[in-house]
Scaffold this motif. Structure first.
Motif, PDB file in Angstrom:
ATOM      1  N   GLN A   1     -42.962  20.227 -27.826  1.00 21.20           N
ATOM      2  CA  GLN A   1     -41.637  19.555 -27.826  1.00 21.20           C
ATOM      3  C   GLN A   1     -41.564  18.389 -27.123  1.00 21.20           C
ATOM      4  OE1 GLN A   1     -38.532  22.022 -25.836  1.00 21.20           O
ATOM      5  NE2 GLN A   1     -39.405  23.726 -26.702  1.00 21.20           N
ATOM      6  N   VAL A   2     -43.083  17.708 -26.582  1.00 21.17           N
ATOM      7  CA  VAL A   2     -42.834  16.317 -25.834  1.00 21.17           C
ATOM      8  C   VAL A   2     -43.375  15.334 -27.003  1.00 21.17           C
ATOM      9  CG1 VAL A   2     -43.857  15.149 -24.062  1.00 21.17           C
ATOM     10  CG2 VAL A   2     -43.759  17.727 -24.042  1.00 21.17           C
ATOM     11  N   GLN A   3     -42.559  14.578 -27.310  1.00 23.62           N
ATOM     12  CA  GLN A   3     -42.669  13.617 -28.406  1.00 23.62           C
ATOM     13  C   GLN A   3     -42.377  12.072 -27.921  1.00 23.62           C
ATOM     14  OE1 GLN A   3     -39.814  15.774 -31.058  1.00 23.62           O
ATOM     15  NE2 GLN A   3     -41.604  15.439 -32.567  1.00 23.62           N
ATOM     16  N   CYS A   4     -43.078  11.406 -28.930  1.00 24.00           N
ATOM     17  CA  CYS A   4     -42.923   9.756 -28.419  1.00 24.00           C
ATOM     18  C   CYS A   4     -42.108   9.226 -29.340  1.00 24.00           C
ATOM     19  CB  CYS A   4     -44.338   9.201 -28.860  1.00 24.00           C
ATOM     20  SG  CYS A   4     -45.588  10.177 -27.864  1.00 24.00           S
ATOM     21  N   LYS A   5     -41.033   8.553 -28.840  1.00 27.63           N
ATOM     22  CA  LYS A   5     -40.081   7.929 -29.604  1.00 27.63           C
ATOM     23  C   LYS A   5     -40.174   6.369 -29.361  1.00 27.63           C
ATOM     24  CE  LYS A   5     -35.395   7.349 -28.634  1.00 27.63           C
ATOM     25  NZ  LYS A   5     -34.609   6.119 -28.799  1.00 27.63           N
ATOM     26  N   TRP A   6     -40.405   5.710 -30.555  1.00 32.52           N
ATOM     27  CA  TRP A   6     -40.731   4.178 -30.577  1.00 32.52           C
ATOM     28  C   TRP A   6     -39.411   3.635 -29.769  1.00 32.52           C
ATOM     29  CZ3 TRP A   6     -38.352  -0.443 -32.042  1.00 32.52           C
ATOM     30  CH2 TRP A   6     -39.130  -1.277 -32.069  1.00 32.52           C
ATOM     31  N   PRO A   7     -40.032   2.371 -28.855  1.00 32.47           N
ATOM     32  CA  PRO A   7     -41.205   2.014 -28.672  1.00 32.47           C
ATOM     33  C   PRO A   7     -42.141   2.857 -27.449  1.00 32.47           C
ATOM     34  CG  PRO A   7     -39.607   0.532 -27.473  1.00 32.47           C
ATOM     35  CD  PRO A   7     -38.854   1.842 -28.455  1.00 32.47           C
ATOM     36  N   ASN A   8     -41.519   3.130 -26.717  1.00 37.92           N
ATOM     37  CA  ASN A   8     -42.128   4.092 -25.418  1.00 37.92           C
ATOM     38  C   ASN A   8     -41.507   4.950 -24.715  1.00 37.92           C
ATOM     39  OD1 ASN A   8     -40.894   2.182 -24.160  1.00 37.92           O
ATOM     40  ND2 ASN A   8     -42.597   0.912 -23.689  1.00 37.92           N
ATOM     41  N   ASP A   9     -40.460   5.517 -25.284  1.00 36.30           N
ATOM     42  CA  ASP A   9     -39.565   6.630 -24.737  1.00 36.30           C
ATOM     43  C   ASP A   9     -40.330   7.914 -25.055  1.00 36.30           C
ATOM     44  OD1 ASP A   9     -37.577   5.005 -24.262  1.00 36.30           O
ATOM     45  OD2 ASP A   9     -36.267   5.651 -25.935  1.00 36.30           O
ATOM     46  N   ILE A  10     -40.152   8.862 -24.185  1.00 40.64           N
ATOM     47  CA  ILE A  10     -40.683  10.180 -24.216  1.00 40.64           C
ATOM     48  C   ILE A  10     -39.473  11.309 -24.253  1.00 40.64           C
ATOM     49  CG2 ILE A  10     -42.063  12.070 -23.077  1.00 40.64           C
ATOM     50  CD1 ILE A  10     -43.800  10.078 -24.461  1.00 40.64           C
ATOM     51  N   LEU A  11     -39.534  12.040 -25.337  1.00 39.63           N
ATOM     52  CA  LEU A  11     -38.385  13.099 -25.560  1.00 39.63           C
ATOM     53  C   LEU A  11     -39.145  14.340 -25.288  1.00 39.63           C
ATOM     54  CD1 LEU A  11     -37.093  11.960 -29.095  1.00 39.63           C
ATOM     55  CD2 LEU A  11     -36.629  10.796 -26.797  1.00 39.63           C
ATOM     56  N   ILE A  12     -38.229  15.276 -24.708  1.00 33.77           N
ATOM     57  CA  ILE A  12     -38.688  16.770 -24.639  1.00 33.77           C
ATOM     58  C   ILE A  12     -37.365  17.546 -25.385  1.00 33.77           C
ATOM     59  CG2 ILE A  12     -39.303  18.751 -23.088  1.00 33.77           C
ATOM     60  CD1 ILE A  12     -39.853  16.742 -20.807  1.00 33.77           C
ATOM     61  N   GLY A  13     -37.801  18.283 -26.388  1.00 37.41           N
ATOM     62  CA  GLY A  13     -36.829  18.954 -27.220  1.00 37.41           C
ATOM     63  C   GLY A  13     -35.629  17.960 -27.922  1.00 37.41           C
TER      64      GLY A  13
END
Ligand code: BTN
Length: 249
Positions: free
Chosen positions: A96-108
């Motif tokens: 569930q831990v994903q990288c969103k451009w440019p450098n955000d981190i998403l969980i779920g």
């Protein structure tokens, strides 16, 4: 902190990035961390503010790499991967831990961390200093953010202290910066892409002067986001934000 890395802790400060810049300009050699319990003027990307109540992590690393500004292309993605490593180390489910451009981190699919990288160059072109500012939502998250937010506590039910989070983040980031080869963008891009949010899919892209829908294709080797517009044209984004496509159903 890893050996040889200095650290300053402030109960409250305006912005850890601003403090780190003041220390750099005053001649601190770095590398050093500035960590704050609270920020009164936390800065986000693109001139936004960053809500900074006690309980979350607000940390900035100042260091002086002997490279040129254009050599920093991989750094935002290296930092995002280190923040991802840190959330996973504290129990966030890996998938569930994903990288969103440019450098955000998403969980779920909700934003759990933001990064603001600032730098200054010397006369002659080499960098003077680089500041990596990281905000991690450990316990709170704003409920009015443009992109839905979350916190580690909300996801895992566990409260992690600022000290523990700062220690693990420093280790993870140090390991990734240590392994960084400035002329090898592709291995960083490959890893970031593996965990990225939205690649191959349609997303809404917002820049300072336009909003449009496009399919996200990947990263160019200078860190831009490559997207394909509905008419087939490819575009490169160097600054902006990515959002989900709102569905009418
Ligand atoms: C964003 O997503 O807009 C980036 C947010 C970056 C926030 C961090 S908190 C620590 C450091 N100090 C600041 O003033 N900003 C960064």
């Amino acid at each position: 902190m890893p050996n040889g890395v200095g650290a300053f802790f402030f109960e409250v400060c305006d912005s850890t990035n601003a403090r780190a810049a003041t220390l750099a300009i005053a001649g601190e050699p770095g590398p050093l961390w500035v960590v704050a319990g609270e920020q009164s003027a936390g800065r986000g990307r693109r001139g936004r503010s960053w809500t900074s109540k006690t309980g979350n992590l607000y940390a900035s690393l100042m260091f002086r790499p002997h490279i040129r500004p254009q050599d920093l292309a991989a750094l935002p993605f290296i930092v995002a991967l280190a923040v991802r490593d840190t959330f996973i180390a504290f129990g966030a489910p890996e998938s569930q831990v994903q990288c969103k451009w440019p450098n955000d981190i998403l969980i779920g699919e909700r934003k759990a961390s933001g990064v603001l990288i600032e730098s200054s160059a010397k006369h002659g072109g080499l960098l003077d200093y680089v500041i990596i500012g990281i905000g991690m939502n450990l316990v709170h998250f704003p409920d009015d953010a443009a992109f839905g937010a979350t916190s580690l506590l909300h996801v895992t039910g566990q409260e992690v202290s600022v000290k523990d989070a700062a220690t693990v983040l420093a280790e993870k980031l140090y390991a990734r910066i240590d392994a960084w080869k400035v002329d090898d963008f592709s291995s960083v891009a490959e890893e970031w892409t593996r965990y990225s949010w939205g690649l191959g899919q349609q997303r809404v892209l917002r820049t300072h002067d336009e909003t449009f829908t496009a399919t996200l294709l990947g990263l160019s080797d200078d860190g831009a986001l490559i997207a394909r517009l509905d008419d087939g044209l490819e575009k490169r984004l160097y600054a902006g934000d990515v959002f989900p496509v709102e569905r009418a159903d």
